[in-house]
Design a protein around this motif. Structure first.
Motif, PDB file in Angstrom:
ATOM      1  N   TYR A 106       0.666  -0.715  -0.124  1.00  0.00           N
ATOM      2  CA  TYR A 106      -0.061   0.814  -0.147  1.00  0.00           C
ATOM      3  C   TYR A 106       0.905   1.180   0.031  1.00  0.00           C
ATOM      4  CZ  TYR A 106      -3.164   3.332   1.365  1.00  0.00           C
ATOM      5  OH  TYR A 106      -4.182   4.558   1.255  1.00  0.00           O
ATOM      6  N   LEU A 107       2.422   1.431   0.813  1.00  0.00           N
ATOM      7  CA  LEU A 107       2.693   2.256   0.329  1.00  0.00           C
ATOM      8  C   LEU A 107       3.396   2.248  -0.673  1.00  0.00           C
ATOM      9  CD1 LEU A 107       4.710   2.163   4.376  1.00  0.00           C
ATOM     10  CD2 LEU A 107       3.239   3.915   3.934  1.00  0.00           C
ATOM     11  N   ARG A 108       3.756   1.504  -1.316  1.00  0.00           N
ATOM     12  CA  ARG A 108       4.713   1.865  -2.630  1.00  0.00           C
ATOM     13  C   ARG A 108       3.704   2.440  -3.651  1.00  0.00           C
ATOM     14  NH1 ARG A 108       8.717  -1.359  -4.481  1.00  0.00           N
ATOM     15  NH2 ARG A 108       7.812  -1.545  -6.835  1.00  0.00           N
ATOM     16  N   THR A 109       1.984   1.920  -3.533  1.00  0.00           N
ATOM     17  CA  THR A 109       0.891   2.827  -4.429  1.00  0.00           C
ATOM     18  C   THR A 109       1.105   4.198  -4.087  1.00  0.00           C
ATOM     19  OG1 THR A 109      -0.934   2.042  -2.816  1.00  0.00           O
ATOM     20  CG2 THR A 109      -0.849   0.480  -4.464  1.00  0.00           C
ATOM     21  N   ILE A 110       1.359   5.132  -2.806  1.00  0.00           N
ATOM     22  CA  ILE A 110       0.963   6.364  -2.507  1.00  0.00           C
ATOM     23  C   ILE A 110       2.461   6.575  -2.789  1.00  0.00           C
ATOM     24  CG2 ILE A 110      -1.831   5.861  -1.860  1.00  0.00           C
ATOM     25  CD1 ILE A 110       0.121   5.727   1.141  1.00  0.00           C
ATOM     26  N   ASP A 111       3.516   6.237  -2.776  1.00  0.00           N
ATOM     27  CA  ASP A 111       5.039   6.377  -3.578  1.00  0.00           C
ATOM     28  C   ASP A 111       4.938   6.659  -1.989  1.00  0.00           C
ATOM     29  OD1 ASP A 111       4.522   7.173  -6.764  1.00  0.00           O
ATOM     30  OD2 ASP A 111       3.257   9.005  -6.007  1.00  0.00           O
ATOM     31  N   GLN A 112       5.716   5.610  -1.209  1.00  0.00           N
ATOM     32  CA  GLN A 112       5.705   5.633  -0.422  1.00  0.00           C
ATOM     33  C   GLN A 112       6.691   4.339   0.395  1.00  0.00           C
ATOM     34  OE1 GLN A 112       6.446   8.263   2.810  1.00  0.00           O
ATOM     35  NE2 GLN A 112       4.563   9.823   1.299  1.00  0.00           N
ATOM     36  N   LYS A 113       7.760   4.192   0.858  1.00  0.00           N
ATOM     37  CA  LYS A 113       8.603   2.643   1.122  1.00  0.00           C
ATOM     38  C   LYS A 113       8.803   2.717   3.020  1.00  0.00           C
ATOM     39  CE  LYS A 113      10.104   3.387  -2.655  1.00  0.00           C
ATOM     40  NZ  LYS A 113      10.423   1.755  -3.895  1.00  0.00           N
ATOM     41  N   MET A 114       8.665   1.575   2.326  1.00  0.00           N
ATOM     42  CA  MET A 114       8.217   0.937   4.050  1.00  0.00           C
ATOM     43  C   MET A 114       9.728   1.379   5.178  1.00  0.00           C
ATOM     44  SD  MET A 114       7.142  -1.342   6.262  1.00  0.00           S
ATOM     45  CE  MET A 114       6.844  -2.119   7.869  1.00  0.00           C
ATOM     46  N   TYR A 115      11.731   1.411   3.684  1.00  0.00           N
ATOM     47  CA  TYR A 115      12.363   1.413   4.626  1.00  0.00           C
ATOM     48  C   TYR A 115      12.906   2.223   3.930  1.00  0.00           C
ATOM     49  CZ  TYR A 115      11.035  -2.827   7.286  1.00  0.00           C
ATOM     50  OH  TYR A 115      10.439  -3.579   7.637  1.00  0.00           O
ATOM     51  N   SER A 116      13.850   3.280   4.931  1.00  0.00           N
ATOM     52  CA  SER A 116      14.602   4.583   4.189  1.00  0.00           C
ATOM     53  C   SER A 116      15.725   3.755   2.987  1.00  0.00           C
ATOM     54  CB  SER A 116      15.216   5.233   5.332  1.00  0.00           C
ATOM     55  OG  SER A 116      15.903   4.469   5.830  1.00  0.00           O
ATOM     56  N   ALA A 117      16.531   4.359   2.640  1.00  0.00           N
ATOM     57  CA  ALA A 117      17.365   3.831   1.641  1.00  0.00           C
ATOM     58  C   ALA A 117      17.976   3.134   2.261  1.00  0.00           C
ATOM     59  CB  ALA A 117      18.045   5.201   0.640  1.00  0.00           C
ATOM     60  N   ASP A 118      18.876   4.179   3.556  1.00  0.00           N
ATOM     61  CA  ASP A 118      19.771   3.210   3.836  1.00  0.00           C
ATOM     62  C   ASP A 118      19.429   2.527   5.137  1.00  0.00           C
ATOM     63  OD1 ASP A 118      18.812   4.956   5.722  1.00  0.00           O
ATOM     64  OD2 ASP A 118      20.486   6.209   6.140  1.00  0.00           O
ATOM     65  N   GLY A 119      18.467   1.797   5.618  1.00  0.00           N
ATOM     66  CA  GLY A 119      17.898   1.462   6.255  1.00  0.00           C
ATOM     67  C   GLY A 119      17.712   1.215   7.913  1.00  0.00           C
ATOM     68  N   THR A 120      17.874   2.910   8.378  1.00  0.00           N
ATOM     69  CA  THR A 120      18.386   3.236   9.547  1.00  0.00           C
ATOM     70  C   THR A 120      16.796   3.584  10.143  1.00  0.00           C
ATOM     71  OG1 THR A 120      19.304   5.617   8.667  1.00  0.00           O
ATOM     72  CG2 THR A 120      20.492   3.915   9.209  1.00  0.00           C
ATOM     73  N   SER A 121      15.828   4.036   9.878  1.00  0.00           N
ATOM     74  CA  SER A 121      14.774   4.372   9.677  1.00  0.00           C
ATOM     75  C   SER A 121      13.517   3.647   8.954  1.00  0.00           C
ATOM     76  CB  SER A 121      14.701   5.721  10.213  1.00  0.00           C
ATOM     77  OG  SER A 121      14.829   6.372   8.083  1.00  0.00           O
ATOM     78  N   LEU A 122      12.033   4.433   9.023  1.00  0.00           N
ATOM     79  CA  LEU A 122      11.128   3.950   7.911  1.00  0.00           C
ATOM     80  C   LEU A 122      11.217   4.468   7.146  1.00  0.00           C
ATOM     81  CD1 LEU A 122       8.047   3.271  10.353  1.00  0.00           C
ATOM     82  CD2 LEU A 122       9.215   1.130   9.649  1.00  0.00           C
ATOM     83  N   GLY A 123       9.905   4.265   5.876  1.00  0.00           N
ATOM     84  CA  GLY A 123      10.616   5.425   4.838  1.00  0.00           C
ATOM     85  C   GLY A 123       9.637   6.567   4.770  1.00  0.00           C
ATOM     86  N   TYR A 124       8.946   6.006   5.800  1.00  0.00           N
ATOM     87  CA  TYR A 124       7.926   7.068   5.644  1.00  0.00           C
ATOM     88  C   TYR A 124       7.556   7.929   6.775  1.00  0.00           C
ATOM     89  CZ  TYR A 124       4.530   4.266   8.682  1.00  0.00           C
ATOM     90  OH  TYR A 124       4.361   3.441   9.465  1.00  0.00           O
ATOM     91  N   THR A 125       7.266   9.414   6.957  1.00  0.00           N
ATOM     92  CA  THR A 125       6.879  10.142   8.169  1.00  0.00           C
ATOM     93  C   THR A 125       5.708  10.572   8.843  1.00  0.00           C
ATOM     94  OG1 THR A 125       7.450  12.207   7.172  1.00  0.00           O
ATOM     95  CG2 THR A 125       9.484  11.368   7.905  1.00  0.00           C
ATOM     96  N   ASP A 126       5.438  10.763   7.429  1.00  0.00           N
ATOM     97  CA  ASP A 126       3.536  11.084   8.407  1.00  0.00           C
ATOM     98  C   ASP A 126       3.018   9.519   8.754  1.00  0.00           C
ATOM     99  OD1 ASP A 126       1.223  11.266   8.060  1.00  0.00           O
ATOM    100  OD2 ASP A 126       1.239  13.285   6.424  1.00  0.00           O
ATOM    101  N   ASP A 127       2.266   9.036   9.598  1.00  0.00           N
ATOM    102  CA  ASP A 127       0.974   8.342  10.073  1.00  0.00           C
ATOM    103  C   ASP A 127       0.035   8.016   9.539  1.00  0.00           C
ATOM    104  OD1 ASP A 127       3.255   7.169  11.916  1.00  0.00           O
ATOM    105  OD2 ASP A 127       2.334   8.463  13.473  1.00  0.00           O
ATOM    106  N   LYS A 128       0.018   9.250   8.392  1.00  0.00           N
ATOM    107  CA  LYS A 128      -1.597   8.918   7.719  1.00  0.00           C
ATOM    108  C   LYS A 128      -1.982   7.753   6.502  1.00  0.00           C
ATOM    109  CE  LYS A 128      -4.735  11.721   4.370  1.00  0.00           C
ATOM    110  NZ  LYS A 128      -4.214  12.749   3.085  1.00  0.00           N
ATOM    111  N   ALA A 129      -0.837   7.446   5.903  1.00  0.00           N
ATOM    112  CA  ALA A 129      -1.037   6.737   5.447  1.00  0.00           C
ATOM    113  C   ALA A 129      -1.028   4.916   6.054  1.00  0.00           C
ATOM    114  CB  ALA A 129       0.664   5.600   4.727  1.00  0.00           C
TER     115      ALA A 129
END
Length: 439
Positions: A214-237
Motif C-alpha cells: 500500500y505504501l508503494r502505491t502512494i509513493d512511500q516506502k516501508m524502509y529508508s534507503a539506508d535502512g536506519t529508519s522507516l521510509g515514511y514520516t507521516d502516520d496518515k498512510a
C-alpha cells in the motif's frame, strides 16, 4: 512464502551468537568430504538441504533430489522440510549451534539476518568461475539476491503478488469477477456481497506484505534507503490502511484471529481451498499448489489499486543459500546449479517456486506446462509490464519491525489500541530498532 512470518524476537540474538562460533560438521567425516569435493573425486559426499512448503513441494523436491543422486551416485542428500511457520523455528537453534544445513531455502526478509551475521557464503565467486551458470539469468533478478555487496542467494524463481480466486463463489455471491484495474473500494464491495452469501474475502492479508505494498502505491516506502529508519514520516498512510482493515475485520470479511492462530499456512488449510473464502492473496508461484489443493476451477488475478502498477513488483519467490559453515560448499553450489539450470529437473519443478530465472529453462518448459502453470507464466509476464522496480532487501532489524507490526495489527483488531496510537507507536518503536544500523 505464504502468510505471516513466525518471527522470533530472539532470532537476531541467536544468529549473532552463532556467527561467533566455530564451524560444526553437518554430517559424517566432513573434513574428508571437503577434500573430496575440492579435488573433484567421487568419494562419498553428504549434503543437508532444508526448505519450507506444502506437501506438493515436498513431493517434487524429493523427486529432484532423487534425480540428482541418480546422476551423482557419490552424493547423498539429507532432506529437512517443514511448513513455513515451523521452518524458521527449526532453523534458529541450528544457527545457534552453527549447524545450519549446507543448502538453505532463503526468504528475502531473512537475508540481512543470516548474511549480515556471517552465516551465508558469498556465491558471486562461483558465478565467475563457472561453478554456477547464470548466463541466462537477468542481471536484475540476480541482483535481488545481494545484500551488502555480496550475493547470498540464488533466486529459484520470480513472482508477483496476486490473488487465487474462485470464480464460482464470486458468481454465487451475485458479483462479477474483478477487473485487472480493480481498487480497494471494489474489493470492499465484493466482500460485502460475499458476507451476505456466507463467505469470507480471505483468511487475512499478510501484514508485512500488504502494508508495504500500500505504501508503494502512494509513493512511500516501508524502509529508508539506508535502512536506519522507516521510509515514511507521516502516520496518515498507516491510519488510512488500518482503518479500512479494521472495518473489514469487524464486518466479518476476514478470518477471526483465534482461528487464524490455528493455521499452518499450507495449501491444505487455506480458507479459499476449503471453500470458505473467495480468494487467497499471496504470491503467484503459490497458484499451482493452491489451485491443485482446491480441486476446482480458479483464476489468478492482480491485487487492488489504485496505482497497483506502483505497488506491484517482481520478487524472487525464494532462493537457495549455502551455509558459511558448510564443509562441501562446491558440492552444494553444484546442486543449486542443477536445480536452476537442468531441464529435466525443471520439468519436475514446473515453476512451482516461481517462474524459472533461466530464460533457457523458461523456453524449454513452455510446451509442457499445464493450464495452471501457463496462468502463472502469463501473469508474471503481465506483471513485468505493469509493475515498478523492487525495493532493496529489508535492512537488519526488519524481522523485529515486522514482529512489531504484527503485534500492533492484532492489538488494533482486538480493540486494545486505537489505530492512531498504534501508528505513532509503530513509527517510534520501529525507528528505534532501525536506528541501530547507523554507523
Amino acid at each position: 512464502m505464504k502468510k505471516a512470518l513466525p518471527i522470533l524476537l530472539s532470532l537476531s540474538v541467536v544468529l549473532t551468537a552463532a556467527g561467533c562460533g566455530g564451524n560444526a560438521a553437518s554430517g559424517g567425516d566432513t573434513s574428508k568430504q571437503a577434500d573430496s569435493a575440492a579435488s573433484g573425486s567421487k568419494d562419498p559426499v553428504t549434503l543437508r538441504i532444508a526448505w519450507w512448503g506444502g506437501q506438493a513441494r515436498h513431493d517434487y523436491t524429493l523427486k529432484v533430489i532423487e534425480l540428482y543422486q541418480k546422476k551423482n551416485p557419490n552424493v547423498k542428500i539429507e532432506a529437512e522440510y517443514a511448513s513455513f511457520d515451523d521452518y524458521w523455528k527449526k532453523l534458529a537453534p541450528q544457527a545457534a549451534a552453527n549447524g545450519l544445513p549446507d543448502i538453505i531455502q532463503m526468504d528475502m526478509s531473512y537475508i540481512s539476518q543470516f548474511g549480515g551475521r556471517g552465516q551465508l557464503e558469498d556465491l558471486r565467486p562461483y558465478t565467475t568461475n563457472g561453478k554456477l551458470d547464470t548466463s541466462a539469468v537477468n542481471a536484475n533478478t540476480l541482483k535481488s539476491g545481494e545484500y551488502d555487496g555480496k550475493l547470498y542467494q540464488i533466486p529459484l524463481g520470480v513472482n508477483a503478488l496476486g490473488a487465487t480466486v474462485d470464480p464460482d463463489i464470486v458468481t454465487k455471491a451475485g458479483a462479477t469477477m474483478p477487473a485487472k484495474t480493480w481498487t480497494w473500494d471494489d474489493m470492499e464491495a465484493l466482500a460485502g456481497k460475499l458476507k451476505s452469501n456466507g463467505k469470507l474475502l480471505a483468511d487475512y492479508l499478510r501484514y508485512d506484505v500488504y502494508f508495504p505494498y500500500y505504501l508503494r502505491t502512494i509513493d512511500q516506502k516501508m524502509y529508508s534507503a539506508d535502512g536506519t529508519s522507516l521510509g515514511y514520516t507521516d502516520d496518515k498512510a498507516f491510519i488510512e490502511y488500518y482503518k479500512r482493515y479494521q472495518k473489514w475485520y469487524d464486518a466479518g470479511y476476514l478470518l477471526s484471529l483465534d482461528k487464524l492462530a490455528q493455521k499452518k499456512f499450507t495449501p491444505e488449510d487455506d480458507e479459499m481451498v476449503l471453500g470458505n473464502a473467495v480468494g487467497s492473496f499471496a504470491w503467484s508461484n503459490q497458484y499451482v499448489a493452491w489451485s491443485a489443493a482446491a480441486k476446482r476451477p480458479t483464476e489468478l488475478i492482480p491485487i487492488p489499486g489504485p496505482n497497483a502498477n506502483k505497488g506491484l513488483f517482481l520478487k524472487p519467490s525464494m532462493g537457495f543459500s549455502v551455509a558459511k559453515s558448510s564443509k562441501q560448499k562446491e558440492e552444494a553450489v553444484k546442486f543449486i546449479n542443477f536445480f536452476v539450470n537442468d531441464i529435466e529437473a525443471n520439468q519436475i519443478i514446473k515453476g512451482e517456486r516461481g517462474v524459472p530465472i533461466s530464460s533457457k529453462v523458461q523456453d524449454a518448459l513452455k510446451p509442457s506446462l499445464s493450464p495452471a502453470e501457463v496462468k502463472v507464466f502469463d501473469y508474471v509476464a503481465w506483471a513485468e509490464k505493469n509493475s515498478s522496480p523492487m525495493d532493496p532487501p529489508n535492512p537488519v532489524g526488519s524481522i523485529e519491525v515486522e514482529k512489531l507490526l504484527k503485534d500492533l495489527s492484532e492489538q488494533i483488531l482486538y480493540k486494545k489500541i486505537s489505530v492512531e496510537d498504534a501508528a505513532a507507536k509503530f513509527r517510534k518503536d520501529a525507528n528505534a530498532i532501525l536506528a541501530k544500523n547507523k554507523k
